[in-house]
Design a protein around this motif. Structure first.
Motif, PDB file in Angstrom:
ATOM      1  N   VAL A   1      39.866  23.764  41.772  1.00  0.00           N
ATOM      2  CA  VAL A   1      39.556  23.292  40.451  1.00  0.00           C
ATOM      3  C   VAL A   1      38.677  24.143  39.685  1.00  0.00           C
ATOM      4  O   VAL A   1      38.916  24.147  38.635  1.00  0.00           O
ATOM      5  CB  VAL A   1      38.792  21.974  40.815  1.00  0.00           C
ATOM      6  CG1 VAL A   1      38.246  21.270  39.244  1.00  0.00           C
ATOM      7  CG2 VAL A   1      39.608  20.736  41.445  1.00  0.00           C
ATOM      8  N   LEU A   2      37.795  24.760  40.308  1.00  0.00           N
ATOM      9  CA  LEU A   2      36.796  25.407  39.577  1.00  0.00           C
ATOM     10  C   LEU A   2      37.561  26.985  39.208  1.00  0.00           C
ATOM     11  O   LEU A   2      37.481  27.526  37.994  1.00  0.00           O
ATOM     12  CB  LEU A   2      35.557  25.936  40.476  1.00  0.00           C
ATOM     13  CG  LEU A   2      34.742  27.035  39.796  1.00  0.00           C
ATOM     14  CD1 LEU A   2      33.870  26.709  38.480  1.00  0.00           C
ATOM     15  CD2 LEU A   2      33.486  27.486  40.780  1.00  0.00           C
ATOM     16  N   ALA A   3      38.355  27.397  39.992  1.00  0.00           N
ATOM     17  CA  ALA A   3      39.309  28.412  39.809  1.00  0.00           C
ATOM     18  C   ALA A   3      40.204  28.392  38.699  1.00  0.00           C
ATOM     19  O   ALA A   3      40.219  29.171  37.624  1.00  0.00           O
ATOM     20  CB  ALA A   3      39.911  29.012  40.973  1.00  0.00           C
TER      21      ALA A   3
ATOM     22  N   ALA B   1      30.220  30.488  36.544  1.00  0.00           N
ATOM     23  CA  ALA B   1      30.169  29.785  37.513  1.00  0.00           C
ATOM     24  C   ALA B   1      31.252  30.179  38.500  1.00  0.00           C
ATOM     25  O   ALA B   1      30.730  30.273  39.790  1.00  0.00           O
ATOM     26  CB  ALA B   1      30.288  28.337  37.450  1.00  0.00           C
ATOM     27  N   TYR B   2      32.221  30.444  38.245  1.00  0.00           N
ATOM     28  CA  TYR B   2      33.406  31.138  39.213  1.00  0.00           C
ATOM     29  C   TYR B   2      32.829  32.287  39.962  1.00  0.00           C
ATOM     30  O   TYR B   2      32.966  32.447  41.109  1.00  0.00           O
ATOM     31  CB  TYR B   2      34.684  31.175  38.681  1.00  0.00           C
ATOM     32  CG  TYR B   2      35.795  31.371  39.623  1.00  0.00           C
ATOM     33  CD1 TYR B   2      36.249  30.747  40.553  1.00  0.00           C
ATOM     34  CD2 TYR B   2      36.478  32.592  39.332  1.00  0.00           C
ATOM     35  CE1 TYR B   2      37.163  31.133  41.414  1.00  0.00           C
ATOM     36  CE2 TYR B   2      37.573  33.040  40.244  1.00  0.00           C
ATOM     37  CZ  TYR B   2      37.829  32.363  41.300  1.00  0.00           C
ATOM     38  OH  TYR B   2      38.845  32.652  42.032  1.00  0.00           O
ATOM     39  N   ALA B   3      32.478  33.206  39.058  1.00  0.00           N
ATOM     40  CA  ALA B   3      32.058  34.463  39.579  1.00  0.00           C
ATOM     41  C   ALA B   3      30.977  34.301  40.411  1.00  0.00           C
ATOM     42  O   ALA B   3      30.871  34.956  41.476  1.00  0.00           O
ATOM     43  CB  ALA B   3      31.758  35.345  38.208  1.00  0.00           C
ATOM     44  N   ALA B   4      29.950  33.705  40.009  1.00  0.00           N
ATOM     45  CA  ALA B   4      28.785  33.296  40.933  1.00  0.00           C
ATOM     46  C   ALA B   4      29.186  32.949  42.321  1.00  0.00           C
ATOM     47  O   ALA B   4      28.637  33.262  43.324  1.00  0.00           O
ATOM     48  CB  ALA B   4      27.737  32.811  40.295  1.00  0.00           C
ATOM     49  N   SER B   5      29.839  31.622  42.208  1.00  0.00           N
ATOM     50  CA  SER B   5      30.378  31.157  43.329  1.00  0.00           C
ATOM     51  C   SER B   5      31.240  31.995  44.172  1.00  0.00           C
ATOM     52  O   SER B   5      31.079  31.798  45.498  1.00  0.00           O
ATOM     53  CB  SER B   5      31.438  29.940  43.014  1.00  0.00           C
ATOM     54  OG  SER B   5      30.507  29.008  42.320  1.00  0.00           O
ATOM     55  N   GLU B   6      32.040  32.843  43.758  1.00  0.00           N
ATOM     56  CA  GLU B   6      32.708  33.731  44.733  1.00  0.00           C
ATOM     57  C   GLU B   6      31.732  34.833  45.181  1.00  0.00           C
ATOM     58  O   GLU B   6      31.900  35.079  46.392  1.00  0.00           O
ATOM     59  CB  GLU B   6      33.803  34.743  43.593  1.00  0.00           C
ATOM     60  CG  GLU B   6      35.089  34.077  43.395  1.00  0.00           C
ATOM     61  CD  GLU B   6      36.020  35.003  42.773  1.00  0.00           C
ATOM     62  OE1 GLU B   6      35.521  35.914  42.176  1.00  0.00           O
ATOM     63  OE2 GLU B   6      37.056  35.105  43.238  1.00  0.00           O
TER      64      GLU B   6
END
Length: 112
Positions: free
Chosen positions: A28-30, A54-59
């Motif tokens: 969902v985030l991706a 948010a996606y980059a930090a979560s990765e």
């Protein structure tokens, strides 16, 4: 007549039933980062973060967890207040395939 509410309806005959694709929480985030990279994903009283941020930090969190030996199916306890780092930790676990165990930050020592 088919029911298009969540969990209902005949998906083979109702075109409206495909309003959401089957995916994971990390997916969902991706997907939101790909479709709406510049839109707000997390808003706190003093800061905002876009879907792409948010996606980059979560990765990065997912890669760090993996580097520490965490893998798919492992459980990661998260004890922190609501903040961007919490969002990153939660989605980082999801992207990795680990399960996030959310621990209420208001618990007292004897409750843990």
């Amino acid at each position: 007549m088919s029911d298009t509410r969540l969990g209902g309806g005949d998906t083979s005959t109702d075109a409206r039933a495909d309003w959401i694709a089957s995916t994971t929480i990390g997916g969902v985030l991706a997907r939101s980062a790909a479709q709406r990279p510049d839109h707000d994903a997390a808003v706190f009283p003093t800061s905002r973060e876009t879907h792409a941020e948010a996606y980059a930090a979560s990765e990065r969190v997912a890669r760090a967890l993996h580097a520490h030996g965490v893998g798919r199916g492992d459980v990661v306890a998260i004890l922190m207040p609501n903040c961007h780092a919490f969002v990153h930790a939660f989605f980082g676990c999801a992207l990795l395939g680990a399960r996030a165990l959310l621990v209420n930050a208001r618990y007292k020592t004897h409750e843990l």
